[in-house]
Design an enzyme around this catalytic site. Sequence first.
Site, short mmCIF file in Angstrom:
data_model
loop_
_atom_site.label_atom_id
_atom_site.label_comp_id
_atom_site.label_asym_id
_atom_site.label_seq_id
_atom_site.Cartn_x
_atom_site.Cartn_y
_atom_site.Cartn_z
N TYR A 65 0.22 -0.86 -0.19
CA TYR A 65 -0.06 0.12 -0.30
C TYR A 65 0.33 1.10 0.31
O TYR A 65 0.26 2.34 -0.26
CB TYR A 65 -0.65 0.01 1.15
N THR A 66 1.97 1.28 0.27
CA THR A 66 2.98 2.45 0.19
C THR A 66 4.09 2.08 -0.83
O THR A 66 3.99 1.33 -1.44
CB THR A 66 4.11 2.38 1.84
#
Length: 705
Positions: free
Chosen positions: A101-102
């Site tokens: 997600y990053t």
Amino acid sequence: MPYTAHVIMHRALPEIDGLKPSQRRILYTMFQMGLLKSGRKKSQGVVGQTMFLHPHGDMAIYETLVRLTKDNESLLIPYIDSKGNFGKHYSRDMKYASARYTEVKLGAIAGELFRDIEKNTVDMIENYDGTLQEPRLLPVTFPSILVNNSSGTAVGMASNIAPFNLNEIIDYTIASIKKPETDVMQYIQAPDMPTGGNIIYNEKDMRQIYETGKGSFKIRSTYRIEGNSIIFEEIPYTTTFEAIIEKISQLVKEGKIKDIVDIDDIYGINTKGIEITVKNSTNKAVLIEKLFKMTPLQDTFSCNFNLIVNGRPQTLGIKQIIQEWVAFRGNAIKRGALFDKTKKEQKRHLLLALKQVLLDIDKAVAIIRETNKNNQVIANLMSAFQIDELQAEYVAEIKLRHLNKEYLLHRIEEIETLEKEIAELHEIIHNKSKLDRKMIQQLKNVKKVHGQERKSQIIFADELPTLAPEEITIDNYNVRISVTKEGYLKKVPLTSLRGGNAMKVKDGDEIINQYSTTNHSDILIFTDKYNCYKYKTYEIEDHKLSGLGEYLPTLLNLQDESILFVTVTNDYKGNLLIGFEDGKVAKIALTAYYTKQNRSMLKNAYANKKALYWDHIHEDKEILGVSTIKKAIVFHTSMINPKTSKTTIGVQAMKSKKNSVVVGYYDLSGKEFEEKEYYVTKGAGIGKYLRGNDFSSILAQGSLF
């Protein structure tokens, strides 16, 4: 042993480039992925690529990557520009999001980590399976080892390097290059923490850290007052806001702080800190000092500047670290200059052939045209113009369109430029002053582009409020202090003793002294190095009956020093009774150990000789003394006048005979012995020989003979 060496050398401790192997491999992988100039990529991809260099689990790599990011706020100068939820260093419960997600890329300053790495500035080594190459160290252009904090625990050793402001470190490094004996403290004020806060400055402690790489300093939170709220904003780097809130809540529940109405964290997009709401009548200044004293809102950062230098772990001060870094960086610059010089010499070598051919370009063209076979062109050019194979290859590969006069003259002029550049590079390699100027110029560029103001402000220790315990309104309640033979001290509130349970001690240990006192009392601890350590009772946490308590040698950080006696006092009344081996007994008024300043240690706390007997008395008593020749004497302490000097040598209670010395003193108060009168003296004497079983029950306790 091989595993121990591996952990020390290749995992836990940083090296002179300021990085551990795991951090270096992550950053180098990102550099190889082009993330210095391109946009961000998913963290999961970076983690996956890093595993080709770093054969560890993806979560271990990702945790290290998180701490290198801007959003985590672990580093003073973060190397990774991040997007997404990377958690916060100052929070225990704000967890970072999964790597999928990053997104990450290298920050601008990371370019200084890899400057000229393609020019053989550092050694390249094989990765764990020999399929890839990785840098042994990164050719950092600034002393990153002191700019970013680093901590690690190896086998039998650890490291904890404090971060310092980039501008201050660069200023000192430049001054040190020009003048090696420059005092560090002229340029470096104090550590500069990523989370800000106030550094409590003590010159003696700070100089010790600068010179030895070991020591500690205190950090306290910044705060502001708004109405009935106290907002602590920049908390110490060594703690989390959850730990602070839990500690304050515990103190409120235990009734040790009664002014707090509510407490909450206000961390958000535009706000940060811990907000404490208090009663209208609260003295906020006093409460703030109390919170600093009793919670992690003021905490200690312990320094241990242990790093790998030239293949071995060393604990160094700032001056030594900078000297090692300058040597490392100087070598990297030399290697880069040698690389450039070699390249330019090769180019000049080729252009010299072109210059020679230019004298008769028609001849060169004719040779090429008249050569029957392609593989004979190079040999014919070499023979005709007396040039080597490389030069001949270069001449032969010139395009037909480049045979114009302008192109050829431009190439010839380039020879002069190359010769000047080669001379400059030669100077950098062989002239230390030129090398230093090059290094200084690079440092100035880093400061100009990446320098930043201090995040941590400095407050001086002697300017802090000094409030007495009663001013801080520390709760005063009755406690029982127990001291054991092995050096454990236990503080138990009397309310915990109502159940009638026995007080636990370590196997083989026993309680030798107990004192009923209050939470406002002072604890005096005497050692065999003639020191008296002072501790406030309220500084020690309450213990349960089932616990062992505080181990005093650890609490006081004693080195080669043994504890002889512990006493507790509220008012410094009474006398300290000390019996020495030479037969003299000192009676010292306890007021001699009272100090207006809250001093933690008194040196020369008693006469410089071997002390055998200690007691804190309020009434005089009878004492039995026994010597090495089995003579005994009974005397009353009323015969000894109290002194106000701590180092008084005492009054002769038992004289020496045949070079005898006293081996023990025993308290006879409350004990009746028919034989006692035989040994009583009204003045100093040599005593009388022990008869039969006289005092046998007392002497057996001491195991004298």
